[in-house]
Design a protein around this motif. Structure first.
Motif, PDB file in Angstrom:
ATOM      1  N   LYS A 186      15.710   3.159   5.651  1.00  0.00           N
ATOM      2  CA  LYS A 186      15.095   2.953   7.147  1.00  0.00           C
ATOM      3  C   LYS A 186      14.854   1.488   7.439  1.00  0.00           C
ATOM      4  CE  LYS A 186      12.770   7.259   7.845  1.00  0.00           C
ATOM      5  NZ  LYS A 186      11.521   7.969   7.943  1.00  0.00           N
ATOM      6  N   GLY A 187      15.236   0.650   6.434  1.00  0.00           N
ATOM      7  CA  GLY A 187      15.195  -0.914   6.715  1.00  0.00           C
ATOM      8  C   GLY A 187      13.706  -1.208   6.659  1.00  0.00           C
ATOM      9  N   VAL A 188      12.916  -0.445   5.849  1.00  0.00           N
ATOM     10  CA  VAL A 188      11.432  -0.700   5.577  1.00  0.00           C
ATOM     11  C   VAL A 188      11.502  -1.395   4.281  1.00  0.00           C
ATOM     12  CG1 VAL A 188       9.051   0.168   5.074  1.00  0.00           C
ATOM     13  CG2 VAL A 188      10.335   1.007   6.850  1.00  0.00           C
ATOM     14  N   THR A 189      10.776  -2.452   3.817  1.00  0.00           N
ATOM     15  CA  THR A 189      10.905  -3.147   2.524  1.00  0.00           C
ATOM     16  C   THR A 189       9.724  -2.756   1.726  1.00  0.00           C
ATOM     17  OG1 THR A 189       9.240  -5.199   3.183  1.00  0.00           O
ATOM     18  CG2 THR A 189      11.693  -5.068   3.953  1.00  0.00           C
ATOM     19  N   ARG A 190       9.808  -2.848   0.337  1.00  0.00           N
ATOM     20  CA  ARG A 190       8.691  -2.936  -0.578  1.00  0.00           C
ATOM     21  C   ARG A 190       7.617  -3.630  -0.235  1.00  0.00           C
ATOM     22  NH1 ARG A 190      10.694  -0.076  -5.247  1.00  0.00           N
ATOM     23  NH2 ARG A 190      12.996  -0.154  -5.246  1.00  0.00           N
ATOM     24  N   GLY A 191       7.644  -4.808   0.525  1.00  0.00           N
ATOM     25  CA  GLY A 191       6.625  -5.528   0.745  1.00  0.00           C
ATOM     26  C   GLY A 191       5.872  -4.985   1.928  1.00  0.00           C
ATOM     27  N   ASP A 192       6.641  -3.890   2.787  1.00  0.00           N
ATOM     28  CA  ASP A 192       5.965  -3.295   3.982  1.00  0.00           C
ATOM     29  C   ASP A 192       4.945  -2.254   3.224  1.00  0.00           C
ATOM     30  OD1 ASP A 192       7.186  -4.630   5.797  1.00  0.00           O
ATOM     31  OD2 ASP A 192       8.833  -3.120   5.812  1.00  0.00           O
ATOM     32  N   PHE A 193       5.413  -1.603   2.093  1.00  0.00           N
ATOM     33  CA  PHE A 193       4.716  -0.465   1.432  1.00  0.00           C
ATOM     34  C   PHE A 193       3.411  -1.281   0.752  1.00  0.00           C
ATOM     35  CE2 PHE A 193       8.297   2.330   2.268  1.00  0.00           C
ATOM     36  CZ  PHE A 193       7.627   3.575   1.823  1.00  0.00           C
ATOM     37  N   ASN A 194       3.740  -2.411   0.281  1.00  0.00           N
ATOM     38  CA  ASN A 194       2.524  -3.201  -0.321  1.00  0.00           C
ATOM     39  C   ASN A 194       1.497  -3.493   0.466  1.00  0.00           C
ATOM     40  OD1 ASN A 194       3.876  -2.864  -2.981  1.00  0.00           O
ATOM     41  ND2 ASN A 194       4.772  -4.851  -3.045  1.00  0.00           N
ATOM     42  N   ARG A 195       1.799  -3.975   1.633  1.00  0.00           N
ATOM     43  CA  ARG A 195       0.833  -4.386   2.667  1.00  0.00           C
ATOM     44  C   ARG A 195       0.200  -3.121   3.216  1.00  0.00           C
ATOM     45  NH1 ARG A 195       4.901  -8.365   3.464  1.00  0.00           N
ATOM     46  NH2 ARG A 195       6.195  -6.954   4.498  1.00  0.00           N
ATOM     47  N   ALA A 196       0.805  -2.041   3.332  1.00  0.00           N
ATOM     48  CA  ALA A 196       0.024  -0.745   3.440  1.00  0.00           C
ATOM     49  C   ALA A 196      -0.849  -0.229   2.638  1.00  0.00           C
ATOM     50  CB  ALA A 196       1.159   0.476   3.660  1.00  0.00           C
ATOM     51  N   VAL A 197      -0.660  -0.692   1.257  1.00  0.00           N
ATOM     52  CA  VAL A 197      -1.660  -0.146   0.339  1.00  0.00           C
ATOM     53  C   VAL A 197      -2.883  -1.208   0.155  1.00  0.00           C
ATOM     54  CG1 VAL A 197      -1.830  -0.462  -2.508  1.00  0.00           C
ATOM     55  CG2 VAL A 197       0.205   0.769  -1.399  1.00  0.00           C
ATOM     56  N   LYS A 198      -2.375  -2.582   0.588  1.00  0.00           N
ATOM     57  CA  LYS A 198      -3.609  -3.393   0.915  1.00  0.00           C
ATOM     58  C   LYS A 198      -4.545  -3.088   1.911  1.00  0.00           C
ATOM     59  CE  LYS A 198      -4.542  -8.375   1.024  1.00  0.00           C
ATOM     60  NZ  LYS A 198      -5.836  -8.118   1.831  1.00  0.00           N
ATOM     61  N   GLU A 199      -3.936  -2.571   2.921  1.00  0.00           N
ATOM     62  CA  GLU A 199      -4.529  -2.252   4.115  1.00  0.00           C
ATOM     63  C   GLU A 199      -5.541  -0.931   3.720  1.00  0.00           C
ATOM     64  OE1 GLU A 199      -4.149  -1.134   8.883  1.00  0.00           O
ATOM     65  OE2 GLU A 199      -2.280  -1.344   7.505  1.00  0.00           O
ATOM     66  N   ILE A 200      -4.995   0.021   2.946  1.00  0.00           N
ATOM     67  CA  ILE A 200      -5.943   1.012   2.400  1.00  0.00           C
ATOM     68  C   ILE A 200      -6.920   0.468   1.519  1.00  0.00           C
ATOM     69  CG2 ILE A 200      -5.593   3.163   1.023  1.00  0.00           C
ATOM     70  CD1 ILE A 200      -3.046   3.508   1.877  1.00  0.00           C
ATOM     71  N   ALA A 201      -6.548  -0.457   0.510  1.00  0.00           N
ATOM     72  CA  ALA A 201      -7.957  -0.790  -0.318  1.00  0.00           C
ATOM     73  C   ALA A 201      -8.767  -1.488   0.542  1.00  0.00           C
ATOM     74  CB  ALA A 201      -7.088  -1.940  -1.147  1.00  0.00           C
ATOM     75  N   ASP A 202      -8.416  -2.079   1.618  1.00  0.00           N
ATOM     76  CA  ASP A 202      -9.434  -2.933   2.756  1.00  0.00           C
ATOM     77  C   ASP A 202     -10.294  -1.796   3.257  1.00  0.00           C
ATOM     78  OD1 ASP A 202      -8.338  -5.458   1.634  1.00  0.00           O
ATOM     79  OD2 ASP A 202      -7.353  -5.555   3.519  1.00  0.00           O
ATOM     80  N   HIS A 203      -9.736  -0.674   3.153  1.00  0.00           N
ATOM     81  CA  HIS A 203     -10.487   0.226   4.423  1.00  0.00           C
ATOM     82  C   HIS A 203     -11.613   0.960   3.433  1.00  0.00           C
ATOM     83  CE1 HIS A 203     -10.488   3.437   7.375  1.00  0.00           C
ATOM     84  NE2 HIS A 203     -10.349   4.409   6.438  1.00  0.00           N
ATOM     85  N   TYR A 204     -11.438   0.974   1.956  1.00  0.00           N
ATOM     86  CA  TYR A 204     -12.590   1.572   1.200  1.00  0.00           C
ATOM     87  C   TYR A 204     -13.557   0.675   0.624  1.00  0.00           C
ATOM     88  CZ  TYR A 204      -9.734   5.816   2.120  1.00  0.00           C
ATOM     89  OH  TYR A 204      -9.245   6.777   2.881  1.00  0.00           O
TER      90      TYR A 204
END
Length: 234
Positions: free
Chosen positions: A142-160
């Motif tokens: 889909k053209g999504v990078t592993r970096g995009d996935f990592n940034r999503a995880v960081k956003e989740i971490a910042d959420h809790y």
């Protein structure tokens, strides 16, 4: 000194790379928890460990396999390392947003459900939400990078609360794919040990940079819940 020793027990949630999976040249796959990086790290530091993972696991399939077990377990754990995404990266579901839940059928929705599963049974646990093991510039279909996935995880971490993004890949150490530590798409035995050193270094850095958060770990029970009789605001 390894500050990770403040935790008497650590649970790992993940896929084959959490399971210490070794792959033969004939592509036989063996989950070998004794050789998992978390096992190496915990044995080195005298910490009890539990591993909830298996080869091929995604966030969605982890929930199908371990969600009920996590809700029902009697013994809680004070610290969790969540290392998922390697298999989700090749799945067809979308990355999603921070507002998603399990019903959204997205990576972030499934990942958040895992975090909230832990939080429901163990609200005082400390969570290290980890980057993937491979270079961030890799792209899926889909053209999504592993970096995009990592940034999503960081956003989740910042959420809790008491959740921290562990930037394993950003350290540039024990990167999956380096020839001397990789065997057929997974770490080899030496690779898992080197990864354990890198994870320990990253976790210690997080604790050192957030001492105010971690200095009260001992006010909670070893199993991760608050001692009875302690006032709510201390």
């Amino acid at each position: 000194m390894s500050l990770i020793q403040i935790f008497p027990h650590i649970t790992g949630i993940g896929d084959s790379l959490m399971s210490g999976e070794h792959v033969t040249d004939k592509f036989d796959y063996l989950d070998n928890y004794d050789y998992a990086w978390l096992a190496y790290m915990c044995r080195r530091n005298g910490i009890k460990y539990t591993i909830k993972s298996y080869g091929g696991c995604t966030c969605e399939s982890w929930l199908n396999s371990f969600n009920r077990e996590t809700y029902q377990q009697i013994e809680r754990c004070p610290c969790y390392f969540i290392c998922l995404g390697s298999n989700d990266f090749g799945c067809c579901y979308d990355l999603g947003t921070i507002n998603d839940d399990c019903n959204s059928k997205t990576y972030m929705g499934y990942y958040k459900t895992i975090v909230e599963c832990i939080r429901t049974t163990n609200p005082y646990a400390y969570l290290f939400l980890c980057s993937m093991y491979s270079p961030e510039e890799d792209k899926n279909e889909k053209g999504v990078t592993r970096g995009d996935f990592n940034r999503a995880v960081k956003e989740i971490a910042d959420h809790y609360e008491r959740a921290y993004y562990l930037d394993f890949i950003g350290q540039g150490e024990a990167i999956l794919g380096e020839e001397e530590i990789t065997l057929n798409g997974h770490y080899n035995t030496i690779g898992y040990y080197k990864a354990s050193l890198a994870f320990e270094k990253a976790a210690n850095k997080i604790i050192e940079e957030n001492l105010e958060d971690f200095k009260k770990v001992g006010l909670y029970h070893s199993f991760g819940y608050k001692y009875p009789g302690i006032r709510e605001n201390f």
